[in-house]
Design a protein around this motif. Structure first.
Motif, PDB file in Angstrom:
ATOM      1  N   GLU A  43      12.241   8.827  10.737  1.00 50.52           N
ATOM      2  CA  GLU A  43      11.666   7.786  11.298  1.00 50.52           C
ATOM      3  C   GLU A  43      10.621   8.003  12.223  1.00 50.52           C
ATOM      4  O   GLU A  43      10.447   9.107  12.891  1.00 50.52           O
ATOM      5  CB  GLU A  43      12.468   6.496  11.949  1.00 50.52           C
ATOM      6  N   ASP A  44       9.447   7.033  12.607  1.00 49.50           N
ATOM      7  CA  ASP A  44       8.486   7.131  13.647  1.00 49.50           C
ATOM      8  C   ASP A  44       7.872   8.480  13.216  1.00 49.50           C
ATOM      9  O   ASP A  44       7.489   9.412  14.490  1.00 49.50           O
ATOM     10  CB  ASP A  44       9.192   7.192  15.150  1.00 49.50           C
ATOM     11  N   LEU A  45       7.261   8.545  12.142  1.00 48.60           N
ATOM     12  CA  LEU A  45       6.591   9.902  11.875  1.00 48.60           C
ATOM     13  C   LEU A  45       4.935   9.504  12.404  1.00 48.60           C
ATOM     14  O   LEU A  45       4.554   8.471  12.384  1.00 48.60           O
ATOM     15  CB  LEU A  45       6.476   9.945  10.222  1.00 48.60           C
ATOM     16  N   PRO A  46       4.368  10.633  12.603  1.00 46.68           N
ATOM     17  CA  PRO A  46       2.885  10.617  13.225  1.00 46.68           C
ATOM     18  C   PRO A  46       2.170   9.898  12.025  1.00 46.68           C
ATOM     19  O   PRO A  46       2.352  10.419  10.906  1.00 46.68           O
ATOM     20  CB  PRO A  46       2.784  12.102  13.489  1.00 46.68           C
ATOM     21  N   GLY A  47       1.027   9.332  12.421  1.00 43.83           N
ATOM     22  CA  GLY A  47       0.061   8.912  11.240  1.00 43.83           C
ATOM     23  C   GLY A  47      -0.510   9.839  10.391  1.00 43.83           C
ATOM     24  O   GLY A  47      -0.535   9.475   9.138  1.00 43.83           O
ATOM     25  N   ASP A  48      -0.809  11.011  11.075  1.00 39.97           N
ATOM     26  CA  ASP A  48      -1.251  11.933   9.790  1.00 39.97           C
ATOM     27  C   ASP A  48      -0.244  12.404   8.734  1.00 39.97           C
ATOM     28  O   ASP A  48      -0.323  12.958   7.706  1.00 39.97           O
ATOM     29  CB  ASP A  48      -1.770  13.303  10.456  1.00 39.97           C
ATOM     30  N   VAL A  49       1.083  12.356   9.056  1.00 38.75           N
ATOM     31  CA  VAL A  49       2.336  12.692   8.375  1.00 38.75           C
ATOM     32  C   VAL A  49       2.339  11.693   7.048  1.00 38.75           C
ATOM     33  O   VAL A  49       2.380  11.975   6.137  1.00 38.75           O
ATOM     34  CB  VAL A  49       3.630  12.577   8.904  1.00 38.75           C
ATOM     35  N   TYR A  50       1.914  10.381   7.399  1.00 42.08           N
ATOM     36  CA  TYR A  50       1.945   9.356   6.297  1.00 42.08           C
ATOM     37  C   TYR A  50       0.986   9.664   5.273  1.00 42.08           C
ATOM     38  O   TYR A  50       1.085   9.687   4.055  1.00 42.08           O
ATOM     39  CB  TYR A  50       1.650   7.864   7.003  1.00 42.08           C
ATOM     40  N   GLN A  51      -0.311   9.980   5.733  1.00 41.79           N
ATOM     41  CA  GLN A  51      -1.317  10.282   5.037  1.00 41.79           C
ATOM     42  C   GLN A  51      -1.096  11.453   4.070  1.00 41.79           C
ATOM     43  O   GLN A  51      -1.189  11.737   2.995  1.00 41.79           O
ATOM     44  CB  GLN A  51      -2.585  10.663   5.633  1.00 41.79           C
ATOM     45  N   LYS A 106       0.991  -1.222  -0.005  1.00 41.12           N
ATOM     46  CA  LYS A 106       0.087   0.093  -0.184  1.00 41.12           C
ATOM     47  C   LYS A 106       0.812   1.172  -0.088  1.00 41.12           C
ATOM     48  O   LYS A 106       2.017   1.155   0.667  1.00 41.12           O
ATOM     49  CB  LYS A 106      -0.842  -0.035   1.247  1.00 41.12           C
ATOM     50  N   LEU A 107       0.373   2.379  -0.636  1.00 40.63           N
ATOM     51  CA  LEU A 107       1.360   3.677  -0.798  1.00 40.63           C
ATOM     52  C   LEU A 107       1.733   3.912   0.473  1.00 40.63           C
ATOM     53  O   LEU A 107       2.868   4.504   0.679  1.00 40.63           O
ATOM     54  CB  LEU A 107       0.466   4.451  -1.342  1.00 40.63           C
ATOM     55  N   ASP A 108       1.076   4.319   1.582  1.00 36.76           N
ATOM     56  CA  ASP A 108       1.605   4.730   2.711  1.00 36.76           C
ATOM     57  C   ASP A 108       2.742   3.842   3.485  1.00 36.76           C
ATOM     58  O   ASP A 108       3.560   4.370   3.763  1.00 36.76           O
ATOM     59  CB  ASP A 108       0.610   4.835   3.898  1.00 36.76           C
ATOM     60  N   THR A 109       2.538   2.577   3.317  1.00 35.09           N
ATOM     61  CA  THR A 109       3.560   1.664   3.854  1.00 35.09           C
ATOM     62  C   THR A 109       4.828   1.756   3.047  1.00 35.09           C
ATOM     63  O   THR A 109       6.029   1.685   3.474  1.00 35.09           O
ATOM     64  CB  THR A 109       3.083   0.152   3.853  1.00 35.09           C
ATOM     65  N   VAL A 110       4.738   1.744   1.682  1.00 36.94           N
ATOM     66  CA  VAL A 110       5.901   1.959   0.641  1.00 36.94           C
ATOM     67  C   VAL A 110       6.501   3.289   0.695  1.00 36.94           C
ATOM     68  O   VAL A 110       7.701   3.302   1.099  1.00 36.94           O
ATOM     69  CB  VAL A 110       5.662   1.570  -0.523  1.00 36.94           C
ATOM     70  N   LEU A 111       5.932   4.432   1.198  1.00 40.05           N
ATOM     71  CA  LEU A 111       6.418   5.551   1.468  1.00 40.05           C
ATOM     72  C   LEU A 111       7.153   5.688   2.758  1.00 40.05           C
ATOM     73  O   LEU A 111       8.101   6.402   2.867  1.00 40.05           O
ATOM     74  CB  LEU A 111       5.441   6.866   1.412  1.00 40.05           C
ATOM     75  N   SER A 112       6.427   4.830   3.812  1.00 35.77           N
ATOM     76  CA  SER A 112       7.288   4.915   4.976  1.00 35.77           C
ATOM     77  C   SER A 112       8.693   4.268   5.025  1.00 35.77           C
ATOM     78  O   SER A 112       9.506   4.876   5.777  1.00 35.77           O
ATOM     79  CB  SER A 112       6.364   4.058   6.068  1.00 35.77           C
ATOM     80  N   VAL A 113       8.675   3.354   4.167  1.00 34.40           N
ATOM     81  CA  VAL A 113       9.999   2.533   3.864  1.00 34.40           C
ATOM     82  C   VAL A 113      10.879   3.467   3.451  1.00 34.40           C
ATOM     83  O   VAL A 113      12.289   3.721   3.690  1.00 34.40           O
ATOM     84  CB  VAL A 113       9.826   1.367   2.866  1.00 34.40           C
ATOM     85  N   ILE A 114      10.608   4.227   2.346  1.00 35.02           N
ATOM     86  CA  ILE A 114      11.075   5.390   1.718  1.00 35.02           C
ATOM     87  C   ILE A 114      11.742   6.560   2.611  1.00 35.02           C
ATOM     88  O   ILE A 114      12.898   6.741   2.796  1.00 35.02           O
ATOM     89  CB  ILE A 114      10.506   6.099   0.434  1.00 35.02           C
ATOM     90  N   ALA A 115      11.015   6.918   3.395  1.00 35.66           N
ATOM     91  CA  ALA A 115      11.186   7.866   4.409  1.00 35.66           C
ATOM     92  C   ALA A 115      12.043   7.229   5.593  1.00 35.66           C
ATOM     93  O   ALA A 115      13.121   8.199   5.920  1.00 35.66           O
ATOM     94  CB  ALA A 115       9.832   8.459   5.150  1.00 35.66           C
ATOM     95  N   GLN A 116      11.939   6.159   6.117  1.00 38.49           N
ATOM     96  CA  GLN A 116      12.866   5.669   6.850  1.00 38.49           C
ATOM     97  C   GLN A 116      14.239   5.473   6.415  1.00 38.49           C
ATOM     98  O   GLN A 116      15.434   5.634   7.004  1.00 38.49           O
ATOM     99  CB  GLN A 116      12.418   4.477   7.414  1.00 38.49           C
ATOM    100  N   GLY A 117      14.446   5.191   5.079  1.00 40.91           N
ATOM    101  CA  GLY A 117      15.612   5.057   4.262  1.00 40.91           C
ATOM    102  C   GLY A 117      16.314   6.748   4.059  1.00 40.91           C
ATOM    103  O   GLY A 117      17.439   6.705   4.135  1.00 40.91           O
ATOM    104  N   TRP A 118      15.440   7.584   4.345  1.00 40.92           N
ATOM    105  CA  TRP A 118      15.888   9.038   4.273  1.00 40.92           C
ATOM    106  C   TRP A 118      16.312   9.386   5.771  1.00 40.92           C
ATOM    107  O   TRP A 118      16.710  10.634   5.959  1.00 40.92           O
ATOM    108  CB  TRP A 118      15.006   9.917   3.737  1.00 40.92           C
ATOM    109  N   GLY A 119      16.044   8.527   6.763  1.00 42.37           N
ATOM    110  CA  GLY A 119      16.319   9.011   8.049  1.00 42.37           C
ATOM    111  C   GLY A 119      15.277   9.651   8.754  1.00 42.37           C
ATOM    112  O   GLY A 119      15.278   9.999   9.962  1.00 42.37           O
TER     113      GLY A 119
END
Length: 261
Positions: A91-99, A76-89
């Motif tokens: 991490e542990d973003l609030p839920g509304d940030v993923y949206q 799902k898009l938010d999950t894939v983007l979370s992996v990308i964001a973690q790779g950028w450093g």
């Protein structure tokens, strides 16, 4: 068996999701670039932009290449983007940030969505010939967003069944998602053809489920190592499809997948 229905891929088959003259990679970087800029506004410390976008593209490519064996709940898009964001450093973003990341990504790409040439002529001809029509799209995006695109271009009335993999948690090339569509359309596998631009997800996947396959020829097709496939038919433009469908509807044929036994 005579053909009674046609099921379509969406991106690259009915709708373009890349700006004209650009590649899939460039389109993805358009989306992830918007995510990058959004995170910068929140003052996250990120790698240099080009380095970040190259890393994001690698995540996207690796995810698509491993779809057949992936946990479908993670596709799902938010999950894939979370992996990308973690790779950028980031991490542990609030839920509304993923949206908001997902909204930024899709918002950067959606203005460039447009129908392929000949799509209306082709769909009207198939419908007038009495064929049942469906759609199966491999996508990380929520189906509701793609539905907006299809409705924007008045394409939804042509289809009796729309399946978006992120919602259904069923992905091509696995046979299950093809069988879901066939069941809804009251079709046996040998009575249906699947049309798409991917030799792997669309042609190979459909044939494994017992459907005929129509490949929209691409200049740089991709197949996993060790897989060989021959489409039942190949076209370059969508208006070529109705003539093939009429032949299959009036003269029962045996799909390549059955010929191989």
């Amino acid at each position: 068996m005579a053909l009674r229905g046609v099921i379509f891929d969406m991106g690259g088959t009915l709708l373009h999701f890349t700006p004209e003259g650009q590649s899939w990679e460039q389109s993805e970087k358009l989306g992830t670039g918007a995510v990058y800029q959004y995170l910068r506004t929140l003052e996250y410390t990120l790698p240099p932009e080009q380095e970040a976008l190259d890393a994001a593209w690698q995540v996207t490519r690796d995810t698509w290449a491993g779809i057949e064996h992936a946990d479908v709940k993670s596709l799902k898009l938010d999950t894939v983007l979370s992996v990308i964001a973690q790779g950028w450093g980031a991490e542990d973003l609030p839920g509304d940030v993923y949206q908001d990341m997902a909204a930024a990504y899709m918002g950067a790409i959606q203005p460039y969505v447009r129908p392929l040439d000949g799509v209306y002529e082709m769909l009207r001809a198939l419908r007038d010939d009495g064929l049942r029509l469906g759609l199966i799209s491999n996508t990380f995006w929520p189906g509701s967003v793609h539905l907006q695109d299809l409705e924007r271009f008045d394409l939804t009335p042509y289809f009796e069944r729309l399946i978006f993999s992120s919602d259904a948690e069923a992905w091509k090339p696995n046979s299950g998602v093809f069988l879901q569509a066939l069941d809804t359309l009251d079709l046996a596998p040998g009575e249906a053809a699947y049309v798409g631009d991917s030799l792997y997800f669309d042609v190979w996947g459909a044939q494994q489920a017992g459907l005929r396959s129509v490949w929209i020829e691409q200049p740089d097709p991709w197949l996993p190592e060790g897989i060989e496939v021959t489409p039942d038919a190949t076209i370059r433009t969508l208006p070529e499809l109705p003539a093939i469908a009429r032949d299959w509807a009036t003269v029962p044929d045996v799909p390549q997948s059955e010929k191989r036994g």
